[in-house]
Design a protein around this motif. Sequence first.
Motif, PDB file in Angstrom:
ATOM      1  N   ASP A 283       6.209  -4.137 -14.983  1.00  0.00           N
ATOM      2  CA  ASP A 283       7.217  -4.914 -14.122  1.00  0.00           C
ATOM      3  C   ASP A 283       6.528  -6.078 -13.583  1.00  0.00           C
ATOM      4  O   ASP A 283       7.392  -6.886 -13.216  1.00  0.00           O
ATOM      5  CB  ASP A 283       7.502  -3.812 -12.969  1.00  0.00           C
ATOM      6  CG  ASP A 283       6.256  -3.508 -11.942  1.00  0.00           C
ATOM      7  OD1 ASP A 283       5.250  -3.245 -12.804  1.00  0.00           O
ATOM      8  OD2 ASP A 283       6.214  -3.563 -10.783  1.00  0.00           O
ATOM      9  N   HIS A 284       5.443  -6.447 -13.860  1.00  0.00           N
ATOM     10  CA  HIS A 284       4.688  -7.775 -13.365  1.00  0.00           C
ATOM     11  C   HIS A 284       4.531  -8.733 -14.618  1.00  0.00           C
ATOM     12  O   HIS A 284       4.191  -9.990 -14.200  1.00  0.00           O
ATOM     13  CB  HIS A 284       3.486  -7.403 -12.640  1.00  0.00           C
ATOM     14  CG  HIS A 284       3.484  -6.702 -11.409  1.00  0.00           C
ATOM     15  ND1 HIS A 284       3.244  -7.222 -10.357  1.00  0.00           N
ATOM     16  CD2 HIS A 284       3.781  -5.474 -11.271  1.00  0.00           C
ATOM     17  CE1 HIS A 284       3.531  -6.313  -9.177  1.00  0.00           C
ATOM     18  NE2 HIS A 284       3.755  -5.188 -10.026  1.00  0.00           N
TER      19      HIS A 284
ATOM     20  N   HIS B  99      -2.217  -7.687 -11.864  1.00  0.00           N
ATOM     21  CA  HIS B  99      -2.700  -6.631 -12.722  1.00  0.00           C
ATOM     22  C   HIS B  99      -1.603  -6.616 -13.789  1.00  0.00           C
ATOM     23  O   HIS B  99      -0.391  -7.338 -13.789  1.00  0.00           O
ATOM     24  CB  HIS B  99      -2.575  -5.239 -12.023  1.00  0.00           C
ATOM     25  CG  HIS B  99      -1.360  -4.606 -11.419  1.00  0.00           C
ATOM     26  ND1 HIS B  99      -0.482  -5.556 -10.608  1.00  0.00           N
ATOM     27  CD2 HIS B  99      -0.351  -3.472 -11.503  1.00  0.00           C
ATOM     28  CE1 HIS B  99       0.518  -4.817 -10.127  1.00  0.00           C
ATOM     29  NE2 HIS B  99       0.757  -3.675 -10.764  1.00  0.00           N
TER      30      HIS B  99
ATOM     31  N   HIS C  70       5.346  -5.509  -4.007  1.00  0.00           N
ATOM     32  CA  HIS C  70       6.862  -4.923  -3.639  1.00  0.00           C
ATOM     33  C   HIS C  70       7.063  -4.883  -2.457  1.00  0.00           C
ATOM     34  O   HIS C  70       5.968  -4.605  -1.529  1.00  0.00           O
ATOM     35  CB  HIS C  70       6.824  -3.511  -4.291  1.00  0.00           C
ATOM     36  CG  HIS C  70       6.620  -3.458  -5.749  1.00  0.00           C
ATOM     37  ND1 HIS C  70       7.687  -3.479  -6.908  1.00  0.00           N
ATOM     38  CD2 HIS C  70       5.589  -3.069  -6.658  1.00  0.00           C
ATOM     39  CE1 HIS C  70       7.094  -3.435  -7.882  1.00  0.00           C
ATOM     40  NE2 HIS C  70       5.991  -3.296  -7.872  1.00  0.00           N
TER      41      HIS C  70
ATOM     42  N   ASP D 279      -0.173  -4.642  -6.498  1.00  0.00           N
ATOM     43  CA  ASP D 279       0.313  -3.328  -6.099  1.00  0.00           C
ATOM     44  C   ASP D 279      -0.704  -2.425  -5.334  1.00  0.00           C
ATOM     45  O   ASP D 279      -0.886  -1.260  -5.868  1.00  0.00           O
ATOM     46  CB  ASP D 279       0.881  -2.657  -7.186  1.00  0.00           C
ATOM     47  CG  ASP D 279       2.171  -3.256  -7.704  1.00  0.00           C
ATOM     48  OD1 ASP D 279       2.664  -4.059  -7.108  1.00  0.00           O
ATOM     49  OD2 ASP D 279       2.798  -2.594  -8.844  1.00  0.00           O
TER      50      ASP D 279
ATOM     51  N   THR E  88      10.358  -6.497  -8.307  1.00  0.00           N
ATOM     52  CA  THR E  88       8.717  -7.121  -8.333  1.00  0.00           C
ATOM     53  C   THR E  88       8.689  -8.235  -7.696  1.00  0.00           C
ATOM     54  O   THR E  88       9.435  -9.105  -8.117  1.00  0.00           O
ATOM     55  CB  THR E  88       8.105  -6.752  -9.579  1.00  0.00           C
ATOM     56  OG1 THR E  88       8.220  -5.484 -10.295  1.00  0.00           O
ATOM     57  CG2 THR E  88       6.849  -7.174  -9.827  1.00  0.00           C
TER      58      THR E  88
HETATM   59 ZN   LIG Z   1       4.629  -3.396  -9.518  1.00  0.00          ZN
END
Ligand SMILES: [Zn+2]
Length: 203
Positions: free
Chosen positions: A55-56, A51, A186, A145, A13
């Motif tokens: 993963d962020h 968001h 990404h 994303d 990420t």
């Molecule tokens: Zn992501």
Amino acid sequence: MRYETFCGGIFETNCYLIEAPGGPLLFDAPDGACDWLVSKGVTPKLLLLTHGHFDHVPDLAKIKRRFGCQLGCHADTAPMISDPDFFRRVGFELEIEPVEPDFFIAATASQDFLGMEMEVLEVPGHCPGSLCFFSHKDKLLIGGDVLFASGVGRWDLPGGDGDLLFRGIKEKLYPLGDEVTVLPGHGPPTTIGTERKTNPFVR
Ligand SMILES: [Zn+2]
Ligand SMILES: [Zn+2]
């Protein structure tokens, strides 16, 4: 505008560090982002989230605690980052420290972030509350994303909606102009023009 990229975590990420007039501005907080900032000797003044996906946000609490920076996100993002069971309820076994945002961000034609004027676009479909930050002056989009080089964000996670995502990209992002650089959540940077002409999902 100068920006630097750090890519972290098993989902690779990206987060972006921008030198705004009022201090360092960080977008997103993947795994390893805090150590990266420490190693650079940078103290972010403001952290904005594109968001709330897991993963962020892994380093969110760590960064906030260490640097005492303000955190801004969309109201729909708040439960994803403040409720530790939000993603566990849908089957993801995650251990992410919960965080409360300092202020909410909604779609707006212009907002000042540390002296940087940005348009905020809300482009849901990948997930609710998904934001893109656009600098008209620099022709630069921090896209999260939503739109990737030759791809788009997945729409199969909770709150996802493929049609809504495709429509948002077509109606809100493509009109920003072909020369606009997209810094995605990404993968490598791309441009609106390249994606408008060649993206296999949305043309
Ligand atoms: Zn992501
Ligand atoms: Zn995501």
